[in-house]
Design a protein around this motif. Structure first.
Motif, PDB file in Angstrom:
ATOM      1  N   GLY A 148      38.348  27.789  35.379  1.00  0.00           N
ATOM      2  CA  GLY A 148      38.776  29.050  35.983  1.00  0.00           C
ATOM      3  C   GLY A 148      37.671  29.865  36.612  1.00  0.00           C
ATOM      4  O   GLY A 148      37.856  31.058  36.890  1.00  0.00           O
ATOM      5  N   TYR A 149      36.522  29.268  36.890  1.00  0.00           N
ATOM      6  CA  TYR A 149      35.397  30.030  37.439  1.00  0.00           C
ATOM      7  C   TYR A 149      35.642  30.474  38.874  1.00  0.00           C
ATOM      8  O   TYR A 149      34.985  31.405  39.369  1.00  0.00           O
ATOM      9  N   ALA A 180      34.017  35.672  36.546  1.00  0.00           N
ATOM     10  CA  ALA A 180      35.464  35.458  36.534  1.00  0.00           C
ATOM     11  C   ALA A 180      36.110  36.087  35.314  1.00  0.00           C
ATOM     12  O   ALA A 180      37.286  36.459  35.345  1.00  0.00           O
ATOM     13  N   ASN A 181      35.351  36.218  34.229  1.00  0.00           N
ATOM     14  CA  ASN A 181      35.846  36.828  33.003  1.00  0.00           C
ATOM     15  C   ASN A 181      35.125  38.156  32.756  1.00  0.00           C
ATOM     16  O   ASN A 181      34.519  38.376  31.715  1.00  0.00           O
ATOM     17  N   SER A 182      35.176  39.005  33.764  1.00  0.00           N
ATOM     18  CA  SER A 182      34.562  40.333  33.684  1.00  0.00           C
ATOM     19  C   SER A 182      35.477  41.335  34.369  1.00  0.00           C
ATOM     20  O   SER A 182      36.520  40.972  34.924  1.00  0.00           O
ATOM     21  N   THR A 183      35.084  42.597  34.339  1.00  0.00           N
ATOM     22  CA  THR A 183      35.791  43.643  35.061  1.00  0.00           C
ATOM     23  C   THR A 183      34.841  44.237  36.093  1.00  0.00           C
ATOM     24  O   THR A 183      33.726  43.736  36.285  1.00  0.00           O
ATOM     25  N   THR A 184      35.243  45.315  36.723  1.00  0.00           N
ATOM     26  CA  THR A 184      34.383  45.928  37.733  1.00  0.00           C
ATOM     27  C   THR A 184      33.033  46.345  37.162  1.00  0.00           C
ATOM     28  O   THR A 184      31.994  46.130  37.776  1.00  0.00           O
ATOM     29  N   PHE A 185      33.058  46.922  35.957  1.00  0.00           N
ATOM     30  CA  PHE A 185      31.830  47.482  35.388  1.00  0.00           C
ATOM     31  C   PHE A 185      31.376  46.812  34.100  1.00  0.00           C
ATOM     32  O   PHE A 185      30.357  47.188  33.537  1.00  0.00           O
TER      33      PHE A 185
END
Length: 731
Positions: free
Chosen positions: A377-378, A511-516
């Motif tokens: 899922g990268y 890919a497994n993060s948010t904006t900040f």
């Protein structure tokens, strides 16, 4: 559509409803618990439960527990008559009906409706020990199926067949599935309309011509179709048959049967008589593109069942299954020839064709890399928005380029597949990487342009620039990997105490993060499901899945809210697996300290600085400790310090290797594994192990397995559900 083979009507299942948990619990105690105690708990009780399923601890409240997936499995087994086992007394119809009715009603109350699609949408339902216990291999149970072609297959077909613009790819992936191409058999009216519009455009491209003075003066179409459009001479039956035969070979890669030829010649004649030569011919030819074979993959089987009750897929079905397993074009000429001459009638013949394709470097096999993209899922890194000015009025990371990061991981996977040794272990532990591999030329161009701009500005403003140094843009993209400059040779090795495999690649981390910030829940869920093979339930609709807005605290501190009893039932499966990855920031850069907002310093900002700077950050100690637990494998469980240690621990596990095989099975067969696939899965895992971790050998084993080549035909039961009842149940 499908038929539930039960000795009673399911009409009551739609009528039983619960408005609250107390009503459901009362019905469970009244009718379900006695049934389970009588027929199930003997094998699935607290003492050495078979299949890791202890029904005495299975919570009947599906809304507030993690039990939904296990209840779905239980209902499926009872519905299909697979449980209790054949040697056990058969349950009474009333008790069986009451149990299934309750489960369906409770699943609706909990918003976890059990449907046939659960076989595709929810992975890891079958307990791991059921699939990999060599002493207890259930009989094969793979059902015949028909599924539509994938969007990629149809898109490739359009590129090859359409000679004019205007065609559209109408298919969408089935939502909620582990992989995108998993078995959706449905086509609705809008899709049908698009398919037929595409068919007409394709046929128009096949029959482009110009008529002047009642004669064809220019023909740019297929020669075999020209006689249908001659305004001066009516086509003969032989020419009509030749046109239909040509179209079948072009679209379906086979000639028509005698019956098909007869029907389509009659259709051509009728259409031309009623709608005219051009319109009538085109609509008849377009109909070939609407046949089942053109938009569906047939996996039904032919012939009489063997001694195990299995039927083998027809040779053409095998050819298309192999072709579509590796490519988006379907079978090549050699596969079709093997199907026509009996070459796919034996396992040896199938193996020969599979190995030929796997070893052929000239055959494009996009589905292999696509598997790893969908598995890890990268590639979702490009969908994660990163705000340009998130602090200090400056850009946090000017070199952030998700497309480049994704391409780097693609190339790393290709590199590991080229070696084809210990593939999974390398994917999970390698400290090698590629940096801006496919975009290096663009970055070098940016470097030249930036250098010219810097020199020009320094020349124009020498005083302003006297203490400034040129900061090459290429260094920015390298910063994601902790490098200060572009590597001369690739792949480059990163520090072994900082990077270990795809899950420490910036692309996967982004890919497994948010904006900040990092997204620990996504990371932990991925590891739990994709490497450990467990089930993490969906978020209940009653839960507001939001972390506190307290930027002065670390992510681990804010995650403390998930440790409340109601949340911890699920979050204990995820949090401790994700915390080790806190050694990376949300851009995937390695860090030794965590960073939070300094509330006091931010509040003291005044004047222009207050407008320019949103937040003042400060470093705080980093906690990267984690824990592997709730797996059921003592060799895996225990504390870990950091992502690198975690990845090496997981990569050394046989269970993780088996779970990887399960996901490969799921992708290449387009469905979730069932107990009857145990033999195929164990054989595939054995082939992978004995070959030293070869992906080619794993694929060869899967594409020649019993699950790939055989089906168990559905047979009508003497007490099958009445049509009205089954229709109601299926609605």
């Amino acid at each position: 559509m499908f038929l539930l083979s039960l000795p009673f009507s399911l009409a009551s299942a739609a009528e039983l409803k619960f408005t609250n948990a107390d009503e459901s619990r009362a019905e469970f105690e009244r009718s379900v618990k006695p049934f389970l105690t009588k027929h199930c708990v003997g094998c699935h009780g607290a003492k050495e439960p078979e299949g890791e399923l202890d029904l005495t601890t299975l919570d009947p409240d599906m809304k507030s527990s993690t039990s939904g997936a296990r209840w779905a499995t239980l209902v499926e087994k009872l519905t299909k008559g697979e449980m209790p086992p054949e040697e056990k007394p058969r349950p009474d119809a009333a008790g069986l009906a009451a149990t299934i009715d309750w489960a369906h009603a409770e699943s609706k109350r909990a918003n976890r409706n059990f449907t046939r699609r659960a076989a595709y949408e929810n992975g890891n339902i079958t307990p791991h020990s059921v699939l990999f216990d060599p002493k207890n291999i259930p009989p094969f149970d793979g059902e015949s199926r028909v599924r539509r072609v994938s969007p990629e297959i149809y898109e490739t077909f359009l590129k090859d067949a359409a000679k004019r613009p205007g065609t559209n790819q109408p298919f969408s992936p089935l939502g909620g599935t582990t992989f995108k191409d998993m078995g959706d058999p449905t086509i609705d009216e809008p899709v049908t309309a698009t398919l037929f519009r595409n068919a007409l455009i394709i046929v128009e491209g096949q029959t482009v011509h110009t008529v002047e003075n009642g004669k064809i003066v220019k023909w740019n179409g297929a020669r075999e179709l020209q006689p249908l459009f001659d305004p001066q001479v009516a086509p003969t039956d032989a020419q009509l048959e030749a046109a239909i035969t040509f179209q079948f070979k072009q679209i379906l890669k086979r000639p028509p049967t005698d019956r098909e030829l007869e029907k389509f010649v009659a259709l051509l004649k009728r259409n031309m008589a009623e709608a005219g030569q051009v319109v009538g011919s085109r609509y008849a030819l377009a109909t070939v593109l609407m046949l089942t074979e053109a938009v569906f993959r047939m996996e039904v089987g032919s012939g009489q069942p063997d001694e195990k009750g299995r039927v083998r897929l027809a040779p053409r079905e095998i050819a298309f299954a192999i072709g579509y397993a590796l490519t988006d074009k379907g079978p090549d000429s050699q596969l079709l020839a093997a199907a026509a001459t009996g070459g796919l009638g034996t396992d040896e013949g199938v193996t020969q064709q599979v190995r030929r394709l796997l070893d052929d470097a000239k055959t494009d096999k996009p589905r292999i890399l696509r598997f790893f993209r969908e598995y890890f899922g990268y590639d979702k890194a490009s969908y994660v928005f990163k705000e340009a000015n998130s602090g200090g009025g400056t850009i946090d990371f000017p070199g952030h380029d998700p497309g480049s990061l994704i391409a780097d991981t693609d190339r790393l996977i290709e590199y590991i597949l080229e070696q084809d040794r210990d593939v999974l272990r390398e994917l999970l532990t390698t400290n090698k990487t590629f940096v801006a591999y496919r975009t290096a030329a663009d970055w070098q161009k940016k470097l030249v342009e930036a250098r010219k701009k810097f020199d020009a500005e320094k020349k124009a403003n020498p005083e302003k620039y006297k203490n400034r140094e040129f900061n090459p843009p290429v260094k920015m993209v390298c910063e994601a990997y902790g490098l200060s400059d572009f590597p001369e040779q690739q792949p480059v090795e990163l520090p072994k105490d900082q990077r270990a495999g795809i899950l420490t690649q910036p692309s996967w981390l982004v890919a497994n993060s948010t904006t900040f910030d990092n997204h620990a829940i996504h990371r932990g869920k991925w590891i739990r499901e994709r490497l450990l093979g467990n089930v993490v339930p969906d978020v209940p609709i009653t839960v507001d899945a939001q972390l506190p807005n307290t930027p002065e605290k670390t992510l681990r501190e804010r995650m403390a809210v998930t440790e409340q009893a109601y949340c911890w039932k699920c979050h204990q499966l995820m949090n401790d697996l994700a915390y080790p990855f806190e050694q990376f920031d949300h851009f995937g850069r390695y860090r030794a300290m965590d960073s939070v907002v300094d509330i006091e310093a931010t509040a003291k900002l005044e004047g222009p600085r207050r407008n320019q700077t949103k937040r003042v950050m400060q470093d705080v100690p980093l906690n990267r400790s984690g824990l592997v637990a709730h797996v059921g494998d003592a060799s895996l469980e225990g504390p870990v310090d950091g992502a690198v240690e975690l990845m090496h621990k997981l990569a050394a596990s046989e269970r993780v290797e088996q779970v990887f095989v399960r996901h490969a099975f799921r992708y290449w067969l387009g469905r979730n594994e069932s107990p009857g696939d145990a033999a195929s899965l164990q054989a595939a895992h054995k082939a992978y192990q004995e070959s030293g971790g070869s992906m080619k050998e794993l694929l060869s084993a899967l594409l020649t397995s019993e699950s790939f080549l055989y089906r168990v035909p559905a047979s009508p039961e003497p007490n099958a559900v009445p049509k009205a009842a089954s229709k109601k149940a299926n609605s």
